[in-house]
Design a protein around this motif. Structure first.
Motif, PDB file in Angstrom:
ATOM      1  N   PHE A 132      56.392  31.272   8.027  1.00 44.23           N
ATOM      2  CA  PHE A 132      55.004  31.056   7.608  1.00 44.23           C
ATOM      3  C   PHE A 132      54.714  31.822   6.321  1.00 44.23           C
ATOM      4  CE2 PHE A 132      50.522  32.172   7.428  1.00 44.23           C
ATOM      5  CZ  PHE A 132      49.939  30.920   7.514  1.00 44.23           C
ATOM      6  N   SER A 133      55.074  33.085   6.281  1.00 46.70           N
ATOM      7  CA  SER A 133      54.787  33.914   5.116  1.00 46.70           C
ATOM      8  C   SER A 133      55.506  33.400   3.876  1.00 46.70           C
ATOM      9  CB  SER A 133      55.194  35.361   5.402  1.00 46.70           C
ATOM     10  OG  SER A 133      54.944  36.165   4.280  1.00 46.70           O
ATOM     11  N   LYS A 134      56.762  33.048   4.029  1.00 44.24           N
ATOM     12  CA  LYS A 134      57.559  32.554   2.897  1.00 44.24           C
ATOM     13  C   LYS A 134      56.997  31.248   2.344  1.00 44.24           C
ATOM     14  CE  LYS A 134      62.082  30.676   1.863  1.00 44.24           C
ATOM     15  NZ  LYS A 134      63.243  30.068   2.474  1.00 44.24           N
ATOM     16  N   ASN A 135      56.520  30.361   3.229  1.00 44.65           N
ATOM     17  CA  ASN A 135      56.057  29.033   2.818  1.00 44.65           C
ATOM     18  C   ASN A 135      54.546  28.944   2.640  1.00 44.65           C
ATOM     19  OD1 ASN A 135      58.572  27.337   2.830  1.00 44.65           O
ATOM     20  ND2 ASN A 135      58.692  28.293   4.845  1.00 44.65           N
ATOM     21  N   TYR A 136      53.862  30.071   2.710  1.00 47.95           N
ATOM     22  CA  TYR A 136      52.396  30.106   2.591  1.00 47.95           C
ATOM     23  C   TYR A 136      51.942  29.683   1.200  1.00 47.95           C
ATOM     24  CZ  TYR A 136      47.658  31.945   2.457  1.00 47.95           C
ATOM     25  OH  TYR A 136      46.296  32.067   2.321  1.00 47.95           O
TER      26      TYR A 136
END
Length: 197
Positions: free
Chosen positions: A113-117
């Protein structure tokens, strides 16, 4: 496939690099985005707060139907969108290519989630995009002119997507709609959860 709030904003901004972003699961993501589950990060790759991690954990457990502590590739996409992210189907397919067939555990999902936010498009941003074309500052726009702009400027939006957007607008007898109301509708979405397949 139909368009969402960020996609409409992108199409209304001719210089935007996101104008060709189409093919998104409109109803599913709008339904999910209206649940108050949105998680906002300062930037892609940022760490989630304790409260955000708890929100992810609670919803992860709800979506983990077989209780194996892992989400399938499809469930990863559903939860990613539930937290306010609106990638197109193609973008999401690219993101989940890295997800192993066995799925992701909680920590791996948080990293995913954080990487693709991506910072979500706000209602205010969408209204400002509409205002560029509201030369009389009347707060309304012609449905025909709106359709013509979206289907002919830059990378054209498919007619079926424009028609889906206009179904959300309250077009009056003169062919005009209040674009602030439309922006609110597109960004809030319906208040129901789509059925899982």
């Amino acid at each position: 496939a139909q368009a969402t709030c960020p996609q409409v904003a992108a199409y209304l901004q001719p210089s935007s690099p996101f104008r060709s972003t189409t093919g998104h699961s409109f109803e599913a993501s709008r339904a999910m985005s209206g649940l108050g589950l949105e998680i906002k990060l300062a930037e892609p790759g940022a760490k989630l707060t304790k409260e955000q991690k708890e929100k992810v954990e609670d919803n992860f457990k709800l979506l983990d139907r077989d209780r194996d502590g892992r989400l399938t590739v499809q469930e990863v996409g559903i939860l990613h969108r539930a937290f306010g992210q609106n990638p197109t189907d193609e973008e999401l397919a690219d993101m989940v290519r890295a997800v192993p067939p066995s799925g992701l555990d909680l920590e791996a999902f948080i990293q995913f989630f954080s990487k693709n936010y991506r910072t979500p498009t706000s209602e205010d941003m969408l209204i400002r995009a509409f205002q560029v074309f509201d030369l009389e500052d009347a707060g309304v726009m012609s449905a025909d002119k709106f359709k013509e702009m979206l289907t002919s400027l830059g990378e054209p939006m498919p007619n079926d997507e424009v028609d889906s957007i206009l179904k959300e607008a309250d077009v009056d007898g003169s062919g005009l709609f209040d674009y602030k109301s439309l922006a609110k509708r597109l960004c809030e979405g319906p208040r129901r959860i789509p059925d899982l397949p």
